[in-house]
Design a protein around this motif. Structure first.
Motif, short mmCIF file in Angstrom:
data_model
loop_
_atom_site.label_atom_id
_atom_site.label_comp_id
_atom_site.label_asym_id
_atom_site.label_seq_id
_atom_site.Cartn_x
_atom_site.Cartn_y
_atom_site.Cartn_z
N ASP A 177 51.40 -21.80 -47.15
CA ASP A 177 52.52 -20.93 -47.58
C ASP A 177 53.73 -21.07 -46.64
N LYS A 178 53.73 -22.14 -45.83
CA LYS A 178 54.82 -22.47 -44.89
C LYS A 178 54.95 -21.48 -43.73
N SER A 179 54.00 -20.60 -43.57
CA SER A 179 54.03 -19.70 -42.41
C SER A 179 53.59 -20.46 -41.16
N ILE A 180 54.01 -19.95 -40.00
CA ILE A 180 53.73 -20.67 -38.75
C ILE A 180 52.25 -20.56 -38.38
N LYS A 181 51.78 -21.53 -37.61
CA LYS A 181 50.38 -21.52 -37.18
C LYS A 181 50.31 -21.85 -35.69
N SER A 182 49.51 -21.09 -34.95
CA SER A 182 49.37 -21.30 -33.51
C SER A 182 47.93 -21.60 -33.14
N ASP A 183 47.78 -22.33 -32.04
CA ASP A 183 46.44 -22.56 -31.50
C ASP A 183 46.55 -22.90 -30.02
N THR A 184 45.42 -22.86 -29.34
CA THR A 184 45.43 -23.17 -27.90
C THR A 184 45.29 -24.67 -27.66
N MET A 185 45.27 -25.45 -28.72
CA MET A 185 45.19 -26.92 -28.56
C MET A 185 46.17 -27.58 -29.52
N ILE A 186 46.54 -28.80 -29.18
CA ILE A 186 47.43 -29.56 -30.05
C ILE A 186 46.95 -31.01 -30.11
N TYR A 187 46.97 -31.57 -31.31
CA TYR A 187 46.67 -32.99 -31.51
C TYR A 187 47.94 -33.66 -32.01
N LYS B 134 39.65 -22.29 -20.56
CA LYS B 134 39.76 -20.91 -20.06
C LYS B 134 38.99 -20.71 -18.76
N ASN B 135 37.95 -21.49 -18.55
CA ASN B 135 37.15 -21.30 -17.34
C ASN B 135 37.86 -21.78 -16.08
N THR B 136 38.49 -22.94 -16.19
CA THR B 136 39.16 -23.51 -15.02
C THR B 136 40.67 -23.24 -15.00
N LEU B 137 41.18 -22.60 -16.07
CA LEU B 137 42.62 -22.32 -16.23
C LEU B 137 43.45 -23.61 -16.13
N GLU B 138 42.96 -24.63 -16.79
CA GLU B 138 43.65 -25.93 -16.76
C GLU B 138 44.04 -26.35 -18.17
N ILE B 139 45.11 -27.12 -18.27
CA ILE B 139 45.42 -27.79 -19.53
C ILE B 139 44.94 -29.22 -19.37
N LYS B 140 44.02 -29.62 -20.23
CA LYS B 140 43.44 -30.96 -20.12
C LYS B 140 43.97 -31.87 -21.22
N ARG B 141 43.87 -33.16 -20.97
CA ARG B 141 44.37 -34.15 -21.93
C ARG B 141 43.22 -35.04 -22.35
N CYS B 142 43.04 -35.15 -23.65
CA CYS B 142 41.97 -36.00 -24.19
C CYS B 142 42.62 -37.12 -25.01
#
Lengths: 171, 230
Positions: A83-93, A108-116
């Motif tokens: 419906d074109k509404s915005i969507k959020s998440d704690t990860m991005i591909y 959340k455990n290590t408070l890090e942003i990781k890259r895969c």
């Protein structure tokens, strides 16, 4: 009366219990006020240090992520809802400039942003040993553009907040 | 008979000695508290303040260098080329120095440059290095530019070395080759085959990513290049 006078005459110089109590009470009040002020100063200084650390963490995280995201080809997840509404998440591909799939996700455990890195080929996915950023309490990626080319990144580190908006320049 | 005069003198003396005693006790006690407190202030307060100032200087120089870098990229987008060196620039009250070094020409005729931006505040300095591909202004500015930064650089970087300039060009070449490989991979399979291959990667993904992977695969399949018939 004579007894009282006799006592006064032979009284030695020094402090009575009442004098010591008054003095100690006054010093305790004074000491308490100083220590309270001292602890307030320390808290204030800690807040300044934390604020600087938080800003530093956010700056590093946003800088690193926005550089790669800006050069990428398309956002794969999250995408706006049907419906074109915005969507959020704690990860991005997203598909990077080489065509491979990159994922940033929050641990959340290590408070890090990781890259895969997930190769657009037969090879297996790998997570980078060094995280993108450390000390990040929250991160949200929000898809706001219908063409999957516009992404907002909200980050929180301690008491500092950051918001970055990135438009993809590559096709 | 009571000697009133004598009694008054004694009481006055006792009262005076009591007041004096409290005053001396207060003064000694106050000094006894204040000396260690002031010492603690000098030790902890100064070190914390210095730490906070260090962070402040670090952020300030960093932001000035980034602002300077953005300013240079904007000028390059406006078709300014090879303005080397470019000293005495300012971002607000803070000065930064910026230099552009042309290192060669790319496959598409674009200029390959190295941009070096430096900011300094008191004892702290921050240097930002990036390479910029600047395309030709056709038909008119803004000129397309592509930049890569070197924040993650671990090894010391000497830009005057030819090997480094070549390494940057090779790095760009490797990226283009990898893009071609990934496109070939997409073209080699049908949609269902490609979907199966990508779905199989779910097992080797970190735990946090597996829940959203099916959405990603659907998006990948929708963008997949069509299979080329051999």
């Amino acid at each position: 009366m004579s007894l009282f006078r006799h006592k006064n005459k032979n009284r030695t110089l020094g402090f009575t219990l009442v004098e010591l109590s008054i003095g100690a009470a006054l010093l305790a009040v004074l000491g308490g006020m100083i220590m309270h002020w001292f602890s307030m100063q320390r808290k204030y200084q800690e807040r300044i240090t934390q604020s600087s650390e938080g800003q530093q963490n956010i700056l590093m995280a946003n800088w690193k992520m926005s550089n790669e995201l800006r050069m990428s080809r398309s956002i794969l997840y999250p995408r706006p809802n049907s419906d074109k509404s915005i969507k959020s998440d704690t990860m991005i591909y997203f598909k990077n400039s080489c065509g491979d799939i990159i994922c940033y996700f929050h641990d959340k455990n290590t408070l890090e942003i990781k890259r895969c890195v997930i190769p657009n080929g037969v090879s297996a996915p790998t997570v980078d040993k060094k995280p993108i950023a450390q000390g990040i309490n929250e991160v949200f990626f929000t898809a706001v553009g219908v063409e999957n080319r516009l992404i907002d990144i909200y980050t929180r580190s301690l008491e500092s907040y950051g918001l970055e908006s990135i438009y993809l320049i590559n096709d | 008979m009571i000697n009133i005069t004598s009694n008054k003198t004694t009481n006055d003396y006792v009262l005076f000695s009591r007041t004096k005693g409290v005053a001396i006790f207060m003064v000694i006690g106050f000094i006894a508290i204040m000396v260690p407190v002031v010492y603690m202030f000098s030790q902890i307060g100064s070190s914390k303040t210095k730490q906070a100032m260090k962070f402040h200087e670090h952020l300030k120089t960093e932001l000035t260098a980034i602002s300077g870098n953005t300013a240079i990229l904007s000028r390059m987008r406006g078709n300014v080329r090879e303005f080397d060196p470019m000293p005495d620039e300012t971002s607000g009250e803070d000065k930064f120095s910026a230099s552009v070094f042309k290192t060669g020409t790319g496959f598409l005729g674009q200029d390959l440059n190295i941009v070096l931006t430096k900011a300094k505040a008191n004892n702290h300095s921050f240097t930002l290095l990036c390479d910029v591909e600047q395309f030709q202004p056709e038909p008119s500015p803004p000129v397309t530019i592509i930049s890569h930064d070197y924040w993650g650089t671990i090894e010391p970087y000497e830009i005057s070395l030819l090997a480094d300039a070549l390494a940057m060009q090779n790095f760009r070449g490797v990226e283009l080759l990898r893009l071609e490989q990934s496109r070939d991979f997409e073209r080699a399979y049908t949609e269902s085959e490609y979907k199966n291959i990508m779905n199989d990667k779910k097992n080797s993904l970190p735990e946090e990513l597996s829940s959203s992977w099916s959405n990603v695969v659907n998006a990948l399949v929708s963008e997949k290049l069509p299979k080329e018939e051999s």
